[in-house]
Design an enzyme around this catalytic site. Sequence first.
Site, mmCIF file in Angstrom:
data_model
loop_
_atom_site.group_PDB
_atom_site.id
_atom_site.type_symbol
_atom_site.label_atom_id
_atom_site.label_comp_id
_atom_site.label_asym_id
_atom_site.label_seq_id
_atom_site.Cartn_x
_atom_site.Cartn_y
_atom_site.Cartn_z
ATOM 1 N N LYS A 15 15.361 19.834 -15.156
ATOM 2 C CA LYS A 15 15.874 18.609 -14.430
ATOM 3 C C LYS A 15 15.593 18.686 -12.910
ATOM 4 O O LYS A 15 15.090 17.901 -12.306
ATOM 5 C CB LYS A 15 16.848 18.129 -14.870
ATOM 6 N N ARG A 90 29.232 14.210 -12.174
ATOM 7 C CA ARG A 90 29.652 15.275 -13.035
ATOM 8 C C ARG A 90 30.842 14.689 -13.786
ATOM 9 O O ARG A 90 31.228 15.523 -14.805
ATOM 10 C CB ARG A 90 30.184 16.366 -12.259
ATOM 11 N N ARG A 129 14.971 33.733 -17.959
ATOM 12 C CA ARG A 129 14.986 33.668 -16.676
ATOM 13 C C ARG A 129 15.086 34.696 -15.730
ATOM 14 O O ARG A 129 16.059 35.434 -16.065
ATOM 15 C CB ARG A 129 15.901 32.463 -16.181
ATOM 16 N N ARG A 158 18.569 38.059 -14.855
ATOM 17 C CA ARG A 158 19.850 37.704 -14.258
ATOM 18 C C ARG A 158 20.798 38.470 -15.232
ATOM 19 O O ARG A 158 20.592 38.321 -16.365
ATOM 20 C CB ARG A 158 20.214 36.138 -14.277
ATOM 21 N N ARG A 169 28.055 28.783 -21.043
ATOM 22 C CA ARG A 169 27.621 28.064 -20.055
ATOM 23 C C ARG A 169 27.359 26.545 -20.371
ATOM 24 O O ARG A 169 27.584 25.479 -19.998
ATOM 25 C CB ARG A 169 26.651 28.517 -19.014
#
Length: 220
Positions: A15, A90, A129, A158, A169
Amino acid sequence: MGLNVIMMGPPGAGKGTQAGRFARERGLLKISTGDILREAIREKNLVALAAKARMDRGELVDDATMIAIVKDRLMRPDAERGFVLDGFPRTVAQAQALDQIMSERNNGPLIVVDVEVPQHELVRRLAMRRICVKCGNNADPFGGADTCPKCGGSLEQRTDDNQYVVLERLNVHGRATTPVLDYYRERPTFRVVNGAQSPDRVAHELDAMIDDAAAAKVGL
Ligand SMILES: [Zn+2]
């Protein structure tokens, strides 16, 4: 009338990339809360400096602070053509405050786009990623680059992106944002785009649905 867009979606949905592209192509102000916080700190905005002190202690920035900073940014002249918000609201309290800001601005409807990607696909993407060891840039997992496109540094996976951490997460994100999505879901300007497609395809559908939502609202 301004084109005002909120981009929602879990980490790994793309996004941020889509928000940046759309804002650039339409000449809109792209607002990510991290960016405006940094900008406000540079301008020595007292509210932002207090927020930074809180973050430095490892605490979250509270709703009232976030709302004050976003409001200040949205009320400036360069937001008049419209904006693309990434990372805000949020919480439902932030969403309600944003409605209040929108009615004060009185400059076009709020269009909300949710970029949806199935959880197994997000886990796959996030686990792939890689991040630049030199500048911290997140490399495009589909780019196939061996070195950082920004600085040429080497890319490493990562360390926090193992499957368990990724799932946690996503769960935290889901719990936090589901009430916000529910807050918007019944509106005529709410749209869902399938983010599991190629970035070009997502971009194409996103553009069409935002234009459709803007036109539908004007026609009312
Ligand atoms: Zn780099």
